[in-house]
Design a protein around this motif. Structure first.
Motif, PDB file in Angstrom:
ATOM      1  N   ILE A 175      41.577  37.858  38.478  1.00  0.00           N
ATOM      2  CA  ILE A 175      41.114  39.371  38.631  1.00  0.00           C
ATOM      3  C   ILE A 175      40.029  39.255  37.668  1.00  0.00           C
ATOM      4  O   ILE A 175      39.928  39.102  36.434  1.00  0.00           O
ATOM      5  CB  ILE A 175      42.573  39.578  37.972  1.00  0.00           C
ATOM      6  N   LYS A 176      39.631  40.523  38.664  1.00  0.00           N
ATOM      7  CA  LYS A 176      38.010  41.034  37.692  1.00  0.00           C
ATOM      8  C   LYS A 176      37.647  42.154  37.459  1.00  0.00           C
ATOM      9  O   LYS A 176      38.301  43.301  38.417  1.00  0.00           O
ATOM     10  CB  LYS A 176      37.123  40.449  38.350  1.00  0.00           C
ATOM     11  N   GLY A 177      37.925  43.248  37.028  1.00  0.00           N
ATOM     12  CA  GLY A 177      37.742  44.897  36.379  1.00  0.00           C
ATOM     13  C   GLY A 177      37.662  45.172  34.907  1.00  0.00           C
ATOM     14  O   GLY A 177      37.633  44.746  34.121  1.00  0.00           O
ATOM     15  N   ARG A 178      38.196  46.460  34.917  1.00  0.00           N
ATOM     16  CA  ARG A 178      38.426  46.796  33.404  1.00  0.00           C
ATOM     17  C   ARG A 178      39.942  46.481  32.974  1.00  0.00           C
ATOM     18  O   ARG A 178      40.676  47.106  33.009  1.00  0.00           O
ATOM     19  CB  ARG A 178      38.126  48.423  32.807  1.00  0.00           C
ATOM     20  N   LYS A 187      36.586  39.248  34.205  1.00  0.00           N
ATOM     21  CA  LYS A 187      36.965  38.539  34.401  1.00  0.00           C
ATOM     22  C   LYS A 187      38.205  37.310  34.128  1.00  0.00           C
ATOM     23  O   LYS A 187      38.517  37.041  32.790  1.00  0.00           O
ATOM     24  CB  LYS A 187      36.693  37.891  35.414  1.00  0.00           C
ATOM     25  N   GLN A 188      39.541  37.402  34.345  1.00  0.00           N
ATOM     26  CA  GLN A 188      41.017  36.604  33.630  1.00  0.00           C
ATOM     27  C   GLN A 188      41.309  35.298  35.057  1.00  0.00           C
ATOM     28  O   GLN A 188      41.661  36.600  36.327  1.00  0.00           O
ATOM     29  CB  GLN A 188      41.463  37.162  32.969  1.00  0.00           C
ATOM     30  N   ILE A 204      43.415  26.053  52.922  1.00  0.00           N
ATOM     31  CA  ILE A 204      43.615  26.796  51.999  1.00  0.00           C
ATOM     32  C   ILE A 204      43.387  28.064  52.314  1.00  0.00           C
ATOM     33  O   ILE A 204      43.649  28.503  53.549  1.00  0.00           O
ATOM     34  CB  ILE A 204      42.199  26.413  51.459  1.00  0.00           C
ATOM     35  N   ASP A 205      44.493  28.901  52.081  1.00  0.00           N
ATOM     36  CA  ASP A 205      44.782  29.903  52.356  1.00  0.00           C
ATOM     37  C   ASP A 205      44.386  31.190  51.210  1.00  0.00           C
ATOM     38  O   ASP A 205      44.474  30.927  50.001  1.00  0.00           O
ATOM     39  CB  ASP A 205      46.297  30.572  52.484  1.00  0.00           C
ATOM     40  N   TYR A 206      43.399  32.015  51.689  1.00  0.00           N
ATOM     41  CA  TYR A 206      43.029  33.056  50.569  1.00  0.00           C
ATOM     42  C   TYR A 206      43.177  34.821  50.686  1.00  0.00           C
ATOM     43  O   TYR A 206      43.347  34.854  52.269  1.00  0.00           O
ATOM     44  CB  TYR A 206      41.346  32.658  50.750  1.00  0.00           C
ATOM     45  N   CYS A 207      42.919  35.467  49.763  1.00  0.00           N
ATOM     46  CA  CYS A 207      43.066  36.312  49.929  1.00  0.00           C
ATOM     47  C   CYS A 207      41.543  37.691  48.809  1.00  0.00           C
ATOM     48  O   CYS A 207      41.951  37.478  47.723  1.00  0.00           O
ATOM     49  CB  CYS A 207      44.480  37.394  50.418  1.00  0.00           C
ATOM     50  N   TYR A 208      41.470  38.885  49.456  1.00  0.00           N
ATOM     51  CA  TYR A 208      41.065  39.318  48.185  1.00  0.00           C
ATOM     52  C   TYR A 208      41.729  40.978  48.356  1.00  0.00           C
ATOM     53  O   TYR A 208      42.227  41.216  49.451  1.00  0.00           O
ATOM     54  CB  TYR A 208      39.515  39.546  47.994  1.00  0.00           C
ATOM     55  N   TYR A 209      42.380  41.162  47.170  1.00  0.00           N
ATOM     56  CA  TYR A 209      43.002  42.862  47.223  1.00  0.00           C
ATOM     57  C   TYR A 209      42.554  43.851  45.980  1.00  0.00           C
ATOM     58  O   TYR A 209      42.270  42.951  44.738  1.00  0.00           O
ATOM     59  CB  TYR A 209      44.563  42.108  46.943  1.00  0.00           C
ATOM     60  N   ALA A 210      42.029  44.649  46.639  1.00  0.00           N
ATOM     61  CA  ALA A 210      41.766  45.719  45.788  1.00  0.00           C
ATOM     62  C   ALA A 210      42.894  46.398  45.150  1.00  0.00           C
ATOM     63  O   ALA A 210      44.175  47.129  45.864  1.00  0.00           O
ATOM     64  CB  ALA A 210      40.640  46.263  46.218  1.00  0.00           C
ATOM     65  N   LEU A 218      40.516  46.731  39.694  1.00  0.00           N
ATOM     66  CA  LEU A 218      40.290  45.568  39.964  1.00  0.00           C
ATOM     67  C   LEU A 218      40.202  44.837  41.115  1.00  0.00           C
ATOM     68  O   LEU A 218      40.859  45.285  42.382  1.00  0.00           O
ATOM     69  CB  LEU A 218      41.887  45.709  38.892  1.00  0.00           C
ATOM     70  N   GLY A 219      39.853  43.822  41.361  1.00  0.00           N
ATOM     71  CA  GLY A 219      40.008  43.308  42.195  1.00  0.00           C
ATOM     72  C   GLY A 219      40.796  41.825  42.128  1.00  0.00           C
ATOM     73  O   GLY A 219      40.529  40.853  41.320  1.00  0.00           O
TER      74      GLY A 219
END
Length: 229
Positions: A175-178, A187-188, A204-210, A218-219
């Motif tokens: 997780i990245k952002g403020r 980021k953490q 591998i399954d992957y996703c990006y979510y905003a 936050l990403g």
């Protein structure tokens, strides 16, 4: 390499298949825009019927195009995505929602004057067996917790626990952002089990979510290692 390329595209032809299947020689860009608009139409419809929360929603959308048919397969995390009734009444409501979703997509295609308006549209909705093996479902869960300002470490620990209960081999969350409203972005991350990003035979399954929070966007990135092929 594992941090520089999408894990799904990296494994196409090995453990991952294309989620849009069609062949076009002349109007490739139009078909590509058509796929994007179908995805957006379905996503907007789901957000509308679920309100502000999209939790338990769509895990993936597969599109298959023929000369006279567009087949859209929608995979959902939980059966109450569209309806919250039971028994025969639930089946009737599900059929009604599928018909309404089909009409929404068809109207969108007509409004945008695409060639596919002359093609028959077939929509099917299926439930995945283990929702918490799907990175999209976990990302939606994390997004809701972030909006409610739950401690990030607790969120990650709970998400990992849900994934382990679904029998995954490994999971990685970033997780990245403020985070927590601090002035500078950071980021953490958390990881459990094995996540071999550079092994092609590893599924591998992957996703990006905003997610939009009061502190900004936050990403969320999630990698899930299911099994070796």
């Amino acid at each position: 390499m594992g941090n520089k390329i999408n894990p799904l595209g990296f494994r196409l032809g090995f453990t991952q298949n294309h989620r849009s299947l069609w062949f076009e020689q002349r109007n490739y860009s139009e078909d590509l825009r058509e796929d994007e608009k179908i995805h957006n139409c379905i996503g907007n419809y789901v957000r509308h019927i679920k309100g502000s929360s999209n939790y338990g929603g769509i895990t993936r959308i597969e599109i298959v195009k023929n000369t006279d048919l567009i087949k859209v397969n929608i995979y959902i995390g939980f059966t109450d995505l569209f309806i919250e009734k039971r028994g025969q009444e639930k089946d009737k409501e599900k059929d009604k929602e599928i018909e309404q979703l089909r009409d929404e997509v068809q109207n969108m295609l007509v409004q945008n004057m695409l060639d596919s308006v002359n093609r028959k549209l077939l929509i099917s909705i299926e439930k995945v067996d283990k929702p918490y093996r799907e990175p999209n479902i976990l990302a939606e869960y994390i997004a809701i917790q972030l909006k409610e300002r739950v401690e990030i470490k607790k969120i990650m620990d709970k998400a990992i626990e849900l994934a382990e209960e679904a029998d995954v081999e490994g999971i990685k969350i970033k997780i990245k952002g403020r985070l927590n409203g601090i002035e500078r972005a950071r980021k953490q991350s958390a990881m459990q089990g094995r996540v071999p990003l550079q092994t092609l035979r590893a599924k591998i399954d992957y996703c990006y979510y905003a997610v939009q929070t009061v502190y900004g966007v936050l990403g969320i990135k999630i990698w899930i290692f299911v099994e070796d092929e």
